[in-house]
Design a protein around this motif. Structure first.
Motif, mmCIF file in Angstrom:
data_model
loop_
_atom_site.group_PDB
_atom_site.id
_atom_site.type_symbol
_atom_site.label_atom_id
_atom_site.label_comp_id
_atom_site.label_asym_id
_atom_site.label_seq_id
_atom_site.Cartn_x
_atom_site.Cartn_y
_atom_site.Cartn_z
ATOM 1 N N ARG A 34 -43.626 -10.754 82.204
ATOM 2 C CA ARG A 34 -44.265 -12.039 82.518
ATOM 3 C C ARG A 34 -45.261 -12.471 81.446
ATOM 4 N NH1 ARG A 34 -48.864 -14.054 85.042
ATOM 5 N NH2 ARG A 34 -48.537 -15.790 86.473
ATOM 6 N N ASP A 35 -46.113 -11.562 81.008
ATOM 7 C CA ASP A 35 -47.151 -11.935 80.044
ATOM 8 C C ASP A 35 -46.624 -12.087 78.621
ATOM 9 O OD1 ASP A 35 -49.256 -12.112 81.867
ATOM 10 O OD2 ASP A 35 -49.657 -9.978 81.766
ATOM 11 N N TRP A 36 -45.369 -11.718 78.387
ATOM 12 C CA TRP A 36 -44.814 -11.761 77.028
ATOM 13 C C TRP A 36 -43.673 -12.760 76.927
ATOM 14 C CZ3 TRP A 36 -48.713 -9.711 75.046
ATOM 15 C CH2 TRP A 36 -49.355 -8.632 75.653
ATOM 16 N N LEU A 37 -43.527 -13.578 77.962
ATOM 17 C CA LEU A 37 -42.533 -14.653 77.975
ATOM 18 C C LEU A 37 -41.098 -14.138 77.842
ATOM 19 C CD1 LEU A 37 -43.307 -17.588 78.477
ATOM 20 C CD2 LEU A 37 -42.861 -18.078 76.081
ATOM 21 N N TRP A 38 -40.814 -12.982 78.443
ATOM 22 C CA TRP A 38 -39.427 -12.519 78.500
ATOM 23 C C TRP A 38 -38.632 -13.515 79.338
ATOM 24 C CZ3 TRP A 38 -39.309 -6.517 79.586
ATOM 25 C CH2 TRP A 38 -39.957 -5.844 78.529
ATOM 26 N N PHE A 39 -37.492 -13.929 78.833
ATOM 27 C CA PHE A 39 -36.733 -14.976 79.509
ATOM 28 C C PHE A 39 -35.231 -14.729 79.534
ATOM 29 C CE2 PHE A 39 -36.687 -15.955 75.047
ATOM 30 C CZ PHE A 39 -35.421 -16.448 74.820
ATOM 31 N N MET A 40 -34.713 -13.892 78.652
ATOM 32 C CA MET A 40 -33.262 -13.804 78.466
ATOM 33 C C MET A 40 -32.527 -13.455 79.759
ATOM 34 S SD MET A 40 -33.003 -11.945 74.739
ATOM 35 C CE MET A 40 -31.215 -11.882 74.830
ATOM 36 N N ARG A 41 -33.025 -12.472 80.485
ATOM 37 C CA ARG A 41 -32.343 -12.050 81.708
ATOM 38 C C ARG A 41 -32.592 -13.007 82.867
ATOM 39 N NH1 ARG A 41 -29.726 -9.130 78.485
ATOM 40 N NH2 ARG A 41 -29.817 -6.852 78.559
ATOM 41 N N LEU A 42 -33.584 -13.874 82.729
ATOM 42 C CA LEU A 42 -33.855 -14.841 83.792
ATOM 43 C C LEU A 42 -32.913 -16.031 83.710
ATOM 44 C CD1 LEU A 42 -37.760 -14.808 83.707
ATOM 45 C CD2 LEU A 42 -36.224 -13.451 85.144
ATOM 46 N N ARG A 43 -32.507 -16.399 82.498
ATOM 47 C CA ARG A 43 -31.596 -17.535 82.371
ATOM 48 C C ARG A 43 -30.132 -17.100 82.277
ATOM 49 N NH1 ARG A 43 -32.830 -20.054 76.341
ATOM 50 N NH2 ARG A 43 -31.693 -18.510 75.129
ATOM 51 N N MET A 44 -29.877 -15.794 82.224
ATOM 52 C CA MET A 44 -28.494 -15.309 82.195
ATOM 53 C C MET A 44 -27.831 -15.579 83.548
ATOM 54 S SD MET A 44 -27.153 -11.402 81.429
ATOM 55 C CE MET A 44 -27.477 -11.468 79.672
ATOM 56 N N PRO A 45 -26.634 -16.136 83.574
ATOM 57 C CA PRO A 45 -25.951 -16.374 84.854
ATOM 58 C C PRO A 45 -25.830 -15.087 85.674
ATOM 59 C CG PRO A 45 -24.793 -17.475 83.063
ATOM 60 C CD PRO A 45 -25.838 -16.607 82.422
ATOM 61 N N ASP A 46 -25.935 -15.228 86.990
ATOM 62 C CA ASP A 46 -25.936 -14.058 87.869
ATOM 63 C C ASP A 46 -24.709 -13.174 87.672
ATOM 64 O OD1 ASP A 46 -28.287 -14.984 88.890
ATOM 65 O OD2 ASP A 46 -27.504 -15.498 90.878
ATOM 66 N N ALA A 47 -23.532 -13.784 87.560
ATOM 67 C CA ALA A 47 -22.303 -12.991 87.430
ATOM 68 C C ALA A 47 -22.306 -12.198 86.126
ATOM 69 C CB ALA A 47 -21.078 -13.904 87.495
#
Length: 199
Positions: A60-73
């Motif tokens: 959260r504090d380091w702006l990790w985003f890749m796995r959050l925008r990866m499609p669920d499947a």
């Protein structure tokens, strides 16, 4: 290739300098805290919800985003792949860490994600977990172990990786849609990276 000088980053986006590092043999372990009371537990085929909760707690504090925008499947398939290993560091007080090793490329291990929650920073947990990461990676018949970090991460991350035995080999600029404006992260996360909204 970018030319020398300044380059505008669009409003609503964020930019990072990415440094990739690698090692070609197992280094000697670095000194670590003895009997720390931490546990590193593998999460075989974690659910998307379990994984993203851990990923978010650490990133959260380091702006990790890749796995959050990866499609669920796509994420579910990745987590179910036997050559992807996810570990959860558990510490007293509910502090956490994540260690993700990716053996998808032949003869290679990528340290895909590595980090601890704020209460563990500076207390030796990252060193302890890195020693375990090196043991796990080099227990396989690999020839190369690599990782990338960026200026979104903790400012000491490159030096930490270099002390661990990695050597830098590539630098890139990454421009992304700001995950906070995309609703993937709270607006108050990563305060060291100012949000610039589109007009």
């Amino acid at each position: 290739m970018l030319s020398e000088g300044f380059h505008d980053v669009p409003a609503g986006a964020a930019a990072a300098i990415v440094t990739s590092l690698e090692m070609f043999e197992r280094p000697a372990p670095r000194p670590e805290v003895e009997n720390p009371g931490w546990t590193l537990r593998r999460m075989p085929s974690p659910t998307i919800e379990e994984y993203r909760a851990l990923y978010t707690a650490v990133g959260r504090d380091w702006l990790w985003f890749m796995r959050l925008r990866m499609p669920d499947a796509e994420l579910a398939a990745l987590l179910a792949d036997p050559v992807v290993e996810v570990y959860r560091l558990e510490a007293p007080g509910g502090e956490l860490g994540i260690l993700e090793l990716d053996f998808l490329e032949p003869d290679t291990c990528e340290l895909a994600f590595f980090g601890v929650t704020k209460g563990l920073v500076g207390g030796g947990a990252a060193r302890w977990m890195m020693n375990r990461a090196i043991e796990l990676a080099w227990s396989r018949p690999i020839k190369r172990f690599w990782v990338h970090t960026c200026t979104f991460d903790h400012p000491n991350a490159p030096q930490f990786y270099m002390r661990s035995g990695f050597k830098p080999f590539r630098r890139e600029v990454e421009i992304i849609e700001d995950p906070r404006l995309a609703g993937l992260a709270p607006l108050d996360s990563a305060p060291h990276i100012p949000v610039i909204r589109p007009a």
